[in-house]
Motif scaffolding. Structure first.
Motif, mmCIF file in Angstrom:
data_model
loop_
_atom_site.group_PDB
_atom_site.id
_atom_site.type_symbol
_atom_site.label_atom_id
_atom_site.label_comp_id
_atom_site.label_asym_id
_atom_site.label_seq_id
_atom_site.Cartn_x
_atom_site.Cartn_y
_atom_site.Cartn_z
ATOM 1 N N GLY A 11 1.177 -1.157 -0.164
ATOM 2 C CA GLY A 11 0.027 -0.070 -0.207
ATOM 3 C C GLY A 11 1.090 1.214 0.005
ATOM 4 O O GLY A 11 2.036 1.214 -0.304
ATOM 5 N N TYR A 12 0.410 2.276 0.494
ATOM 6 C CA TYR A 12 1.177 3.619 0.300
ATOM 7 C C TYR A 12 2.202 3.450 1.117
ATOM 8 O O TYR A 12 3.249 3.695 0.890
ATOM 9 C CB TYR A 12 0.090 4.832 0.930
ATOM 10 C CG TYR A 12 -1.055 5.183 0.137
ATOM 11 C CD1 TYR A 12 -0.865 6.019 -0.866
ATOM 12 C CD2 TYR A 12 -2.079 4.553 0.062
ATOM 13 C CE1 TYR A 12 -1.913 6.501 -1.783
ATOM 14 C CE2 TYR A 12 -3.368 4.700 -0.783
ATOM 15 C CZ TYR A 12 -3.153 5.522 -1.512
ATOM 16 O OH TYR A 12 -4.281 5.929 -2.460
ATOM 17 N N ALA A 13 2.152 2.818 2.480
ATOM 18 C CA ALA A 13 3.620 2.991 3.142
ATOM 19 C C ALA A 13 4.662 1.949 2.797
ATOM 20 O O ALA A 13 5.584 2.217 2.715
ATOM 21 C CB ALA A 13 2.795 2.368 4.756
ATOM 22 N N ASP A 37 2.703 -8.944 -1.213
ATOM 23 C CA ASP A 37 1.029 -8.423 -1.152
ATOM 24 C C ASP A 37 0.335 -9.413 -1.789
ATOM 25 O O ASP A 37 0.637 -10.256 -2.620
ATOM 26 C CB ASP A 37 1.112 -7.118 -1.931
ATOM 27 C CG ASP A 37 -0.197 -6.229 -1.652
ATOM 28 O OD1 ASP A 37 -0.037 -5.356 -1.051
ATOM 29 O OD2 ASP A 37 -1.255 -6.744 -1.920
ATOM 30 N N ILE A 81 -0.447 -13.323 3.089
ATOM 31 C CA ILE A 81 0.423 -14.136 4.315
ATOM 32 C C ILE A 81 -0.830 -14.338 5.494
ATOM 33 O O ILE A 81 -1.811 -13.505 5.570
ATOM 34 C CB ILE A 81 1.477 -12.916 5.005
ATOM 35 C CG1 ILE A 81 2.424 -12.559 3.858
ATOM 36 C CG2 ILE A 81 1.944 -13.429 6.318
ATOM 37 C CD1 ILE A 81 3.357 -13.707 3.467
ATOM 38 N N ASP A 304 -1.356 2.590 8.209
ATOM 39 C CA ASP A 304 -2.334 2.605 9.017
ATOM 40 C C ASP A 304 -2.416 1.618 10.095
ATOM 41 O O ASP A 304 -3.171 1.608 11.179
ATOM 42 C CB ASP A 304 -3.647 1.871 8.260
ATOM 43 C CG ASP A 304 -4.256 3.033 7.567
ATOM 44 O OD1 ASP A 304 -3.768 4.261 7.587
ATOM 45 O OD2 ASP A 304 -5.290 2.972 6.833
ATOM 46 N N VAL A 321 -2.970 9.109 4.136
ATOM 47 C CA VAL A 321 -1.542 9.080 3.268
ATOM 48 C C VAL A 321 -0.303 9.795 3.876
ATOM 49 O O VAL A 321 0.957 9.182 3.695
ATOM 50 C CB VAL A 321 -1.862 9.064 1.890
ATOM 51 C CG1 VAL A 321 -0.815 9.171 1.085
ATOM 52 C CG2 VAL A 321 -2.943 8.266 1.183
HETATM 53 C C1 LIG Z 1 -12.220 4.902 0.414
HETATM 54 C C2 LIG Z 1 -11.031 5.380 0.815
HETATM 55 C C3 LIG Z 1 -10.724 6.987 0.707
HETATM 56 C C4 LIG Z 1 -9.700 7.415 1.465
HETATM 57 N N1 LIG Z 1 -9.457 8.641 1.109
HETATM 58 C C5 LIG Z 1 -8.154 9.089 1.675
HETATM 59 C C6 LIG Z 1 -7.816 10.679 1.366
HETATM 60 O O1 LIG Z 1 -8.498 11.221 0.659
HETATM 61 N N2 LIG Z 1 -6.729 11.134 1.948
HETATM 62 C C7 LIG Z 1 -5.959 10.128 3.011
HETATM 63 O O2 LIG Z 1 -4.784 10.660 3.412
HETATM 64 N N3 LIG Z 1 -6.188 9.063 3.298
HETATM 65 C C8 LIG Z 1 -7.377 8.418 2.438
HETATM 66 N N4 LIG Z 1 -7.707 7.160 2.965
HETATM 67 C C9 LIG Z 1 -6.792 6.532 3.926
HETATM 68 C C10 LIG Z 1 -5.631 5.683 3.239
HETATM 69 O O3 LIG Z 1 -6.204 5.132 1.990
HETATM 70 C C11 LIG Z 1 -4.968 4.832 4.152
HETATM 71 O O4 LIG Z 1 -4.473 5.798 5.248
HETATM 72 C C12 LIG Z 1 -3.867 4.318 3.382
HETATM 73 O O5 LIG Z 1 -4.129 3.454 2.536
HETATM 74 C C13 LIG Z 1 -2.815 3.483 4.497
HETATM 75 O O6 LIG Z 1 -1.666 2.971 3.687
HETATM 76 P P1 LIG Z 1 -1.135 1.738 4.045
HETATM 77 O O7 LIG Z 1 0.039 1.510 3.297
HETATM 78 O O8 LIG Z 1 -1.143 1.505 5.583
HETATM 79 O O9 LIG Z 1 -2.449 0.557 3.754
HETATM 80 P P2 LIG Z 1 -3.035 0.216 2.361
HETATM 81 O O10 LIG Z 1 -2.992 1.354 1.480
HETATM 82 O O11 LIG Z 1 -4.236 -0.355 2.545
HETATM 83 O O12 LIG Z 1 -2.127 -0.941 2.031
HETATM 84 C C14 LIG Z 1 -2.180 -2.255 2.499
HETATM 85 C C15 LIG Z 1 -1.864 -3.218 1.725
HETATM 86 O O13 LIG Z 1 -1.217 -4.557 2.300
HETATM 87 C C16 LIG Z 1 -1.871 -5.519 1.703
HETATM 88 N N5 LIG Z 1 -2.067 -6.827 2.603
HETATM 89 C C17 LIG Z 1 -2.718 -6.806 3.719
HETATM 90 N N6 LIG Z 1 -2.734 -8.018 4.159
HETATM 91 C C18 LIG Z 1 -2.011 -8.531 3.609
HETATM 92 C C19 LIG Z 1 -2.001 -9.985 3.752
HETATM 93 N N7 LIG Z 1 -2.218 -10.826 4.882
HETATM 94 N N8 LIG Z 1 -0.921 -10.652 2.877
HETATM 95 C C20 LIG Z 1 -0.333 -9.748 1.985
HETATM 96 N N9 LIG Z 1 -0.770 -8.557 1.515
HETATM 97 C C21 LIG Z 1 -1.505 -7.898 2.636
HETATM 98 C C22 LIG Z 1 -2.977 -5.194 0.939
HETATM 99 O O14 LIG Z 1 -3.167 -5.711 -0.384
HETATM 100 C C23 LIG Z 1 -2.569 -3.755 0.616
HETATM 101 O O15 LIG Z 1 -1.819 -3.805 -0.675
HETATM 102 C C24 LIG Z 1 -8.723 6.598 2.459
HETATM 103 C C25 LIG Z 1 -9.207 5.387 2.533
HETATM 104 C C26 LIG Z 1 -9.969 4.620 1.765
HETATM 105 C C27 LIG Z 1 -10.639 3.230 1.915
#
Ligand SMILES: Cc1cc2nc3c(=O)[nH]c(=O)nc-3n(C[C@H](O)[C@H](O)[C@H](O)COP(=O)(O)OP(=O)(O)OC[C@H]3O[C@@H](n4cnc5c(N)ncnc54)[C@H](O)[C@@H]3O)c2cc1C
Length: 637
Positions: A11-13, A37, A81, A304, A321
């Motif tokens: 994801g983003y992080a 992923d 995972i 997150d 994000v």
């Molecule tokens: C509809 C929506 C709109 C949003 N709008 C905004 C906005 O306008 N501005 C903003 O700042 N934030 C927004 N957010 C929040 C933002 O998207 C999150 O804060 C951000 O995506 C977090 O990034 P992350 O990398 O922690 O997780 P994610 O982006 O959720 O990535 C997690 C990744 O881990 C992978 N994963 C999870 N579990 C497993 C596993 N067991 N095995 C393999 N892979 C796995 C997933 O497939 C995914 O690719 C929004 C969220 C949503 C849902």
């Protein structure tokens, strides 16, 4: 032995951390990097509602991981995972096991249903690419069914949409849907008044992360778009074709075929299952000041999944994000220290810059700025800022490639004017209509080049005479004395003329527009004057050199445009030549069209009835094969 760094979640992080680590450790072959992923692509979660409500194409929110990591020393693994053994330091997925020395847990969140009966089973989610596509298809399906439904109750149920949650995700979804509905109504011949979009929330205002004033503004916009917002109301049950809502102790049933769930979040399954780590709330993992899971110095937590109240802050880091971007930098820096044993760990002290929320493609609200000094932006600026911030992220993600596709989807191919700049950039002219213009422009350039050969431009120096003649012409009119014809060099005196514009801008730029028979424009730019006086005038040979360049340029541009080959480049060069002419001799109005024609041709002018039709796809295919092109993302799809 190699040190193994594993990143769980693209994801983003995860992506940003992985890219930083790949850059940081690119020469350290004793370190291996792996990103895992469950999807082969990265999903832009922040744009899900745009796909769900059919504003942009599906592929616009999905970016291939292979493309993102092309040319980088990192293994991209597609697996889900299931368990993490934090003692044995190994992840186990459906297709393999992955030992690690350092783990970065970035598995994100998922919707939370708070145990509400039927919510998980019967509602539509908005938390992944497939959710967004499913939701879009579902909305189209309900309209298709409603179109042929004569029973008023069933029709009403089909045309009632209930969005649960009025945080930024829910409001973005409801707004986007409300913007799409008029198009659907027109297409399926259903009255807008038959469609209900209801948004429900337990709290007393929408988007509580905004100031109360901005929340009220967002609410007004939703209402204006035809969304019924029901606040201070909880969901008690969801069924296949209804939702039960409770307000002031009274339960009410709403018949609907579409409950869209955006009401809450919790950690991903793997984060929830990580019971060895300290959990806070719904699956967020407590970290120390360096973003390491408490008690596990080789496990970093990003995005997150993180729960941390940074020093000097009163609240935990937001699940947004911007937190992912800051965390990626911090973790990359701290891992460098951990792996090499050199330097000091840096505590995580992020500074956040607010929230931007779009309510449909045309309207937005934003509360932005440094902590404690946030300001609200008017809609146009809010949307501009939201797009700008996205572009900054995309530059980090996939460089020019993603910026190009984002602009294409958001502005250049947007449907039904659903953009804050309307449909002004998305109207398409069929490129075959440009063929006559291209041929004519090409012919004129060729003619001009050949004419100059006939005038002896390849044999004797002419530029001094030519430029001085032009200067005298303009100065003569400005000073009220007889000038010289702008195109005829030292010959052809003009009796009198009129100054229309004579602007001096900051002493280095002059714009002069005169009328002497025809209207002539000159832009006098001091750097160009210096170049002319010191380089071009240096000798007869330098003049001939530049004359040859001009003649050849005109002939080559002419031929290329006639053949429709490299039209973008030849049109751009055409503009450059016109700019040089306007800064040296000035231009009569009769030739200004050449610059505007070149602008019109710059994109797609040679794509039909020209060699570009065959050559550009062939070149594109070969271009993408270069490793450095893929690594720097210097292509578009
Ligand atoms: C509809 C929506 C709109 C949003 N709008 C905004 C906005 O306008 N501005 C903003 O700042 N934030 C927004 N957010 C929040 C933002 O998207 C999150 O804060 C951000 O995506 C977090 O990034 P992350 O990398 O922690 O997780 P994610 O982006 O959720 O990535 C997690 C990744 O881990 C992978 N994963 C999870 N579990 C497993 C596993 N067991 N095995 C393999 N892979 C796995 C997933 O497939 C995914 O690719 C929004 C969220 C949503 C849902």
């Amino acid at each position: 032995m190699k040190k193994r760094i594993v990143i769980l979640g693209a994801g983003y992080a995860g992506i940003l951390t992985a890219k930083k680590l790949a850059k940081q450790f690119k020469k350290q072959t004793d370190i291996s990097l792996t990103i895992i992923d469950k999807n082969s692509y990265h999903t832009m979660l922040t744009e899900l509602h745009e796909v769900a409500a059919n504003r942009v194409e599906e592929e616009s929110i999905r970016v291939s991981l292979q493309k993102i990591f092309a040319g980088r020393r990192i293994d991209v693994v597609l697996d889900t995972i299931r368990t993490i053994d934090y003692t044995g330091q190994v992840l186990t997925g459906d297709h393999g096991t992955y030992p690690y020395d350092y783990l970065i847990l970035a598995s994100g969140s998922q919707p939370a249903f708070y145990g509400i009966p039927g919510a998980a089973e019967h509602s539509l989610k908005l938390w992944s690419y497939t959710d967004a596509v499913k939701l879009k298809e579902h909305v189209i399906h309900t309209f298709t069914c409603a179109m042929n439904e004569a029973d008023p109750a069933v029709r009403r149920r089909l045309l009632t949409f209930c969005v649960c949650g009025a945080g930024f995700t829910g409001v973005e979804m409801a707004g986007e849907l409300a913007e799409w509905v008029p198009t659907l109504c027109e297409h399926y011949e259903i009255k807008r008044s038959e469609v209900r979009i209801v948004e429900v929330d337990l709290l007393d205002r929408v988007i509580p992360v905004l100031s109360p004033k901005l929340s009220a503004k967002a609410l007004r916009r939703l209402v204006k778009m035809g969304v019924e917002v029901i606040l201070k109301t909880s969901v008690c049950k969801v069924g296949p074709d209804f939702i039960e809502l409770e307000r002031d102790g009274v339960c009410e049933r709403l018949d609907t075929a579409s409950v869209i769930w955006t009401a809450g979040t919790q950690g991903s399954d793997i984060a929830l299952a990580s019971t060895d780590l300290k959990q806070v709330g719904r699956g967020r993992l407590q970290t120390d000041a360096y973003l390491r899971a408490e008690g596990h110095e080789n496990v970093y937590v990003a995005g997150d999944n993180t729960f941390l109240v940074p020093e000097g802050s009163a609240v935990p880091v937001p699940q947004m994000v911007e937190n992912c971007e800051h965390a990626a930098k911090n973790i990359a820096r701290n891992l460098q220290v951990a792996v090499t044993g050199q330097g000091q760990l840096t505590p995580y002290k992020p500074a956040f810059h607010g929230v931007m929320v779009s309510i449909g493609g045309r309207y937005g609200v934003a509360h932005v700025g440094a902590e404690g000094k946030r300001i609200s932006l008017p809609s146009f600026l809010a949307m501009f800022t939201k797009h700008f911030i996205n572009i900054i992220y995309f530059l980090q993600l996939l460089g020019w490639n993603k910026v190009f596709s984002y602009m294409k989807h958001e502005f250049f191919t947007v449907r039904k004017c659903r953009s804050f700049v309307g449909g002004h950039f998305s109207n398409r002219t069929p490129s075959f209509l440009l063929v006559p213009l291209r041929m004519f422009l090409g012919f004129i350039w060729l003619f001009e080049g050949i004419k100059k050969i006939g005038e002896g431009w390849l044999e004797s120096p002419k530029l001094v005479l030519f430029f001085r003649g032009a200067n005298q012409f303009f100065e003569g009119i400005i000073n009220g004395t007889a000038g010289t014809d702008v195109t005829a060099g030292a010959t052809g005196a003009v009796a009198d003329g009129q100054v229309l514009i004579n602007w001096d801008i900051l002493g280095f730029l002059k714009i002069i527009l005169v009328q002497a028979g025809d209207v002539a424009l000159k832009i006098q730019f001091s750097l160009m004057d210096w170049f002319r006086d010191t380089v071009i005038y240096a000798s007869g040979n330098t003049q001939i050199f530049f004359q040859v360049v001009i003649v050849l340029s005109e002939i080559i541009i002419g031929l290329l445009l006639l053949g429709g080959l490299f039209t973008t480049l030849s049109s751009a060069y055409s503009i450059v030549l016109q700019a040089l002419f306007v800064m040296t001799t000035g231009l009569y109005m009769g030739t200004w069209w050449m610059a505007f024609a070149a602008f019109a041709l710059i994109i797609g002018g040679g794509r039909t009835f020209g060699c570009d039709y065959y050559v550009i796809p062939w070149l594109k295919e070969r271009w993408r094969k270069f490793r450095w092109v893929r690594k720097l993302y210097l292509y578009h799809d």
